[in-house]
Design a protein around this motif. Structure first.
Motif, PDB file in Angstrom:
ATOM      1  N   GLN A  25       0.690  -1.084   0.236  1.00  0.00           N
ATOM      2  CA  GLN A  25      -0.164  -0.236   0.442  1.00  0.00           C
ATOM      3  C   GLN A  25       1.654   1.386  -0.254  1.00  0.00           C
ATOM      4  O   GLN A  25       0.463   2.561   0.223  1.00  0.00           O
ATOM      5  CB  GLN A  25      -1.183   0.057   1.215  1.00  0.00           C
ATOM      6  CG  GLN A  25      -2.015  -1.093   1.503  1.00  0.00           C
ATOM      7  CD  GLN A  25      -3.155  -1.036   0.025  1.00  0.00           C
ATOM      8  OE1 GLN A  25      -3.569   0.016  -0.514  1.00  0.00           O
ATOM      9  NE2 GLN A  25      -3.061  -2.646  -0.604  1.00  0.00           N
ATOM     10  N   LEU A  26       2.378   1.645   0.501  1.00  0.00           N
ATOM     11  CA  LEU A  26       2.924   2.279   0.213  1.00  0.00           C
ATOM     12  C   LEU A  26       3.821   2.526  -0.754  1.00  0.00           C
ATOM     13  O   LEU A  26       4.768   1.038  -1.761  1.00  0.00           O
ATOM     14  CB  LEU A  26       4.352   2.415   1.383  1.00  0.00           C
ATOM     15  CG  LEU A  26       3.193   2.377   2.688  1.00  0.00           C
ATOM     16  CD1 LEU A  26       3.746   2.032   4.268  1.00  0.00           C
ATOM     17  CD2 LEU A  26       2.197   3.920   2.940  1.00  0.00           C
ATOM     18  N   PRO A  27       4.457   3.257  -0.659  1.00  0.00           N
ATOM     19  CA  PRO A  27       5.673   3.426  -1.961  1.00  0.00           C
ATOM     20  C   PRO A  27       6.846   2.581  -1.689  1.00  0.00           C
ATOM     21  O   PRO A  27       6.990   2.525  -0.420  1.00  0.00           O
ATOM     22  CB  PRO A  27       6.395   4.962  -2.276  1.00  0.00           C
ATOM     23  CG  PRO A  27       5.661   5.544  -1.064  1.00  0.00           C
ATOM     24  CD  PRO A  27       4.037   4.406   0.057  1.00  0.00           C
ATOM     25  N   ALA A  28       7.628   2.111  -2.734  1.00  0.00           N
ATOM     26  CA  ALA A  28       8.919   1.557  -2.375  1.00  0.00           C
ATOM     27  C   ALA A  28      10.001   1.427  -1.827  1.00  0.00           C
ATOM     28  O   ALA A  28       9.789   0.579  -1.705  1.00  0.00           O
ATOM     29  CB  ALA A  28       9.184   0.342  -4.423  1.00  0.00           C
ATOM     30  N   ASP A  29      10.185   2.540  -1.891  1.00  0.00           N
ATOM     31  CA  ASP A  29      10.922   3.266  -0.924  1.00  0.00           C
ATOM     32  C   ASP A  29      10.744   3.921  -0.333  1.00  0.00           C
ATOM     33  O   ASP A  29      12.112   4.220   1.269  1.00  0.00           O
ATOM     34  CB  ASP A  29      12.099   4.479  -1.835  1.00  0.00           C
ATOM     35  CG  ASP A  29      10.836   5.980  -1.420  1.00  0.00           C
ATOM     36  OD1 ASP A  29       9.647   5.394  -1.477  1.00  0.00           O
ATOM     37  OD2 ASP A  29      11.775   6.709  -1.495  1.00  0.00           O
ATOM     38  N   THR A  30       9.560   2.322   0.924  1.00  0.00           N
ATOM     39  CA  THR A  30       9.164   2.816   1.857  1.00  0.00           C
ATOM     40  C   THR A  30      10.343   2.781   2.984  1.00  0.00           C
ATOM     41  O   THR A  30       9.992   1.212   2.941  1.00  0.00           O
ATOM     42  CB  THR A  30       7.754   3.062   2.525  1.00  0.00           C
ATOM     43  OG1 THR A  30       6.641   4.058   1.654  1.00  0.00           O
ATOM     44  CG2 THR A  30       7.447   2.728   4.171  1.00  0.00           C
ATOM     45  N   GLU A  31      10.677   3.176   4.275  1.00  0.00           N
ATOM     46  CA  GLU A  31      11.329   1.959   5.179  1.00  0.00           C
ATOM     47  C   GLU A  31      10.015   1.130   5.768  1.00  0.00           C
ATOM     48  O   GLU A  31       9.245   2.912   6.529  1.00  0.00           O
ATOM     49  CB  GLU A  31      12.360   2.475   5.452  1.00  0.00           C
ATOM     50  CG  GLU A  31      13.433   1.713   7.240  1.00  0.00           C
ATOM     51  CD  GLU A  31      14.417   2.648   7.440  1.00  0.00           C
ATOM     52  OE1 GLU A  31      15.425   1.744   8.548  1.00  0.00           O
ATOM     53  OE2 GLU A  31      14.520   3.104   6.981  1.00  0.00           O
ATOM     54  N   ILE A  32      10.438   0.199   6.598  1.00  0.00           N
ATOM     55  CA  ILE A  32       9.939  -0.111   7.566  1.00  0.00           C
ATOM     56  C   ILE A  32      10.361  -0.881   8.793  1.00  0.00           C
ATOM     57  O   ILE A  32      10.615  -1.954   8.385  1.00  0.00           O
ATOM     58  CB  ILE A  32       8.059  -2.111   7.251  1.00  0.00           C
ATOM     59  CG1 ILE A  32       7.402  -0.629   6.111  1.00  0.00           C
ATOM     60  CG2 ILE A  32       7.485  -1.937   8.213  1.00  0.00           C
ATOM     61  CD1 ILE A  32       6.751  -1.671   5.438  1.00  0.00           C
ATOM     62  N   VAL A  33       9.747   0.019  10.147  1.00  0.00           N
ATOM     63  CA  VAL A  33      10.691  -0.788  10.971  1.00  0.00           C
ATOM     64  C   VAL A  33       9.599  -1.194  12.301  1.00  0.00           C
ATOM     65  O   VAL A  33       8.455  -0.563  12.271  1.00  0.00           O
ATOM     66  CB  VAL A  33      11.181   0.640  12.122  1.00  0.00           C
ATOM     67  CG1 VAL A  33      12.028   0.403  12.817  1.00  0.00           C
ATOM     68  CG2 VAL A  33      12.242   1.399  10.758  1.00  0.00           C
ATOM     69  N   SER A  34       9.868  -2.326  12.893  1.00  0.00           N
ATOM     70  CA  SER A  34       9.092  -3.539  13.238  1.00  0.00           C
ATOM     71  C   SER A  34       9.265  -3.040  15.094  1.00  0.00           C
ATOM     72  O   SER A  34      10.640  -3.093  15.134  1.00  0.00           O
ATOM     73  CB  SER A  34       8.700  -4.252  12.913  1.00  0.00           C
ATOM     74  OG  SER A  34       8.201  -4.547  12.049  1.00  0.00           O
ATOM     75  N   HIS A  35       8.469  -2.748  16.268  1.00  0.00           N
ATOM     76  CA  HIS A  35       8.894  -2.643  16.854  1.00  0.00           C
ATOM     77  C   HIS A  35       8.162  -3.408  18.045  1.00  0.00           C
ATOM     78  O   HIS A  35       6.239  -3.672  17.707  1.00  0.00           O
ATOM     79  CB  HIS A  35       8.457  -0.771  17.795  1.00  0.00           C
ATOM     80  CG  HIS A  35       9.086   0.397  16.605  1.00  0.00           C
ATOM     81  ND1 HIS A  35      10.800   0.227  17.378  1.00  0.00           N
ATOM     82  CD2 HIS A  35       8.566   0.387  16.265  1.00  0.00           C
ATOM     83  CE1 HIS A  35      10.879   1.047  16.311  1.00  0.00           C
ATOM     84  NE2 HIS A  35       9.405   1.417  15.380  1.00  0.00           N
ATOM     85  N   LYS A  36       8.284  -4.664  19.115  1.00  0.00           N
ATOM     86  CA  LYS A  36       7.368  -5.715  19.490  1.00  0.00           C
ATOM     87  C   LYS A  36       7.863  -5.762  20.382  1.00  0.00           C
ATOM     88  O   LYS A  36       8.994  -5.647  21.307  1.00  0.00           O
ATOM     89  CB  LYS A  36       7.946  -6.840  18.936  1.00  0.00           C
ATOM     90  CG  LYS A  36       8.009  -6.801  17.106  1.00  0.00           C
ATOM     91  CD  LYS A  36       9.236  -7.875  16.936  1.00  0.00           C
ATOM     92  CE  LYS A  36       9.057  -7.996  15.637  1.00  0.00           C
ATOM     93  NZ  LYS A  36      10.587  -7.481  14.823  1.00  0.00           N
TER      94      LYS A  36
END
Length: 70
Positions: A25-36
């Motif tokens: 759903q987001l632009p290809a250059d989007t960085e996804i960071v996960s916090h758990k």
């Protein structure tokens, strides 16, 4: 763009499914960071309802990583 995802329940399958959908759903250059913090949902499940302690930990996560949230 950087997007942070917060998980209170953690399984590899959940993370894979959520991150795949978010990426789609987001632009290809989007960085996804996960916090758990799986202790949040574990504590709520054990007690049977949300108390101030797990709620506070969740709010703290949003406060710590809030600059990255959409």
């Amino acid at each position: 763009m950087k997007v942070s995802l917060v998980y209170t329940g953690v399984t590899p399958e959940l993370i894979e499914l959520v991150e795949r959908e978010v990426k789609s759903q987001l632009p290809a250059d989007t960085e996804i960071v996960s916090h758990k913090d799986p202790t949040i949902i574990a504590e709520v499940a054990k007690i049977g309802y949300v108390t101030k302690e797990p709620a506070a930990r969740l709010v703290k996560m949003f406060m710590e990583y809030g600059d990255n949230f959409m």
